[in-house]
Design a protein around this motif. Structure first.
Motif, PDB file in Angstrom:
ATOM      1  N   ILE A   1     -10.021  -4.380 -10.097  1.00  0.00           N
ATOM      2  CA  ILE A   1      -8.876  -3.578  -9.658  1.00  0.00           C
ATOM      3  C   ILE A   1      -8.625  -2.375 -10.554  1.00  0.00           C
ATOM      4  CG2 ILE A   1      -7.776  -5.456  -8.400  1.00  0.00           C
ATOM      5  CD1 ILE A   1      -5.814  -5.719 -10.725  1.00  0.00           C
TER       6      ILE A   1
ATOM      7  N   SER B   1       0.291  -4.013   1.585  1.00  0.00           N
ATOM      8  CA  SER B   1       0.265  -5.103   0.606  1.00  0.00           C
ATOM      9  C   SER B   1      -0.609  -4.755  -0.589  1.00  0.00           C
ATOM     10  CB  SER B   1      -0.243  -6.392   1.250  1.00  0.00           C
ATOM     11  OG  SER B   1       0.643  -6.815   2.251  1.00  0.00           O
ATOM     12  N   LEU B   2      -1.767  -4.147  -0.333  1.00  0.00           N
ATOM     13  CA  LEU B   2      -2.658  -3.747  -1.417  1.00  0.00           C
ATOM     14  C   LEU B   2      -2.007  -2.668  -2.275  1.00  0.00           C
ATOM     15  CD1 LEU B   2      -5.431  -4.030  -2.765  1.00  0.00           C
ATOM     16  CD2 LEU B   2      -6.270  -2.283  -1.169  1.00  0.00           C
ATOM     17  N   LYS B   3      -1.338  -1.715  -1.639  1.00  0.00           N
ATOM     18  CA  LYS B   3      -0.647  -0.647  -2.369  1.00  0.00           C
ATOM     19  C   LYS B   3       0.419  -1.230  -3.285  1.00  0.00           C
ATOM     20  CE  LYS B   3       1.901   3.632  -1.623  1.00  0.00           C
ATOM     21  NZ  LYS B   3       2.380   4.601  -0.625  1.00  0.00           N
ATOM     22  N   SER B   4       1.222  -2.125  -2.766  1.00  0.00           N
ATOM     23  CA  SER B   4       2.269  -2.765  -3.558  1.00  0.00           C
ATOM     24  C   SER B   4       1.673  -3.557  -4.721  1.00  0.00           C
ATOM     25  CB  SER B   4       3.107  -3.679  -2.663  1.00  0.00           C
ATOM     26  OG  SER B   4       4.070  -4.360  -3.414  1.00  0.00           O
ATOM     27  N   PHE B   5       0.648  -4.347  -4.437  1.00  0.00           N
ATOM     28  CA  PHE B   5      -0.006  -5.161  -5.466  1.00  0.00           C
ATOM     29  C   PHE B   5      -0.595  -4.293  -6.575  1.00  0.00           C
ATOM     30  CE2 PHE B   5      -4.012  -6.894  -7.094  1.00  0.00           C
ATOM     31  CZ  PHE B   5      -3.526  -8.011  -7.769  1.00  0.00           C
ATOM     32  N   LEU B   6      -1.342  -3.250  -6.197  1.00  0.00           N
ATOM     33  CA  LEU B   6      -1.977  -2.402  -7.200  1.00  0.00           C
ATOM     34  C   LEU B   6      -0.946  -1.626  -8.021  1.00  0.00           C
ATOM     35  CD1 LEU B   6      -5.071  -1.060  -5.238  1.00  0.00           C
ATOM     36  CD2 LEU B   6      -5.052  -2.754  -7.083  1.00  0.00           C
ATOM     37  N   ASN B   7       0.092  -1.118  -7.366  1.00  0.00           N
ATOM     38  CA  ASN B   7       1.121  -0.383  -8.098  1.00  0.00           C
ATOM     39  C   ASN B   7       1.823  -1.281  -9.113  1.00  0.00           C
ATOM     40  OD1 ASN B   7       0.669   2.140  -6.981  1.00  0.00           O
ATOM     41  ND2 ASN B   7       2.118   1.821  -5.325  1.00  0.00           N
ATOM     42  N   GLU B   8       2.131  -2.508  -8.726  1.00  0.00           N
ATOM     43  CA  GLU B   8       2.794  -3.444  -9.642  1.00  0.00           C
ATOM     44  C   GLU B   8       1.846  -3.908 -10.748  1.00  0.00           C
ATOM     45  OE1 GLU B   8       4.733  -6.709  -7.650  1.00  0.00           O
ATOM     46  OE2 GLU B   8       5.518  -5.355  -6.114  1.00  0.00           O
ATOM     47  N   THR B   9       0.618  -4.214 -10.392  1.00  0.00           N
ATOM     48  CA  THR B   9      -0.348  -4.751 -11.346  1.00  0.00           C
ATOM     49  C   THR B   9      -0.787  -3.704 -12.360  1.00  0.00           C
ATOM     50  OG1 THR B   9      -1.133  -6.296  -9.672  1.00  0.00           O
ATOM     51  CG2 THR B   9      -2.582  -5.914 -11.542  1.00  0.00           C
TER      52      THR B   9
END
Length: 86
Positions: free
Chosen positions: A14, A66-74
């Protein structure tokens, strides 16, 4: 059935993702003339691209969000920004 690890394609870390785009933007998807652009997206790194064709535009949009949210948070604390485009 899951493939043995020696038969699986290499993954994408990621932290190496630079861009996630909706639609058809890569040579491979352009050559696959039978895919619906509304159902496609690509995850892009410097070295490789993962092209995805989902079953519907709704599913593609949900996965993209969902991927955008996950990557931004991670990646928030890693000082790594991923470009997202539609």
């Amino acid at each position: 059935p899951q493939l043995p690890s020696n038969q699986m394609a290499p993954g994408i870390k990621i932290g190496f993702i630079n861009k996630v785009v909706k639609g058809i933007h890569t040579d491979r998807l352009l050559k696959a003339k039978l895919v619906d652009p509304a159902c496609c997206m690509s995850i892009i790194t410097n070295d490789r691209t993962l092209d995805l064709t989902l079953s519907s535009q709704y599913e593609r949009n949900a996965f993209f969000a969902s991927l955008k949210s996950f990557l931004n948070e991670t990646l928030a604390n890693a000082h790594h920004r991923v470009e997202f485009s539609s």
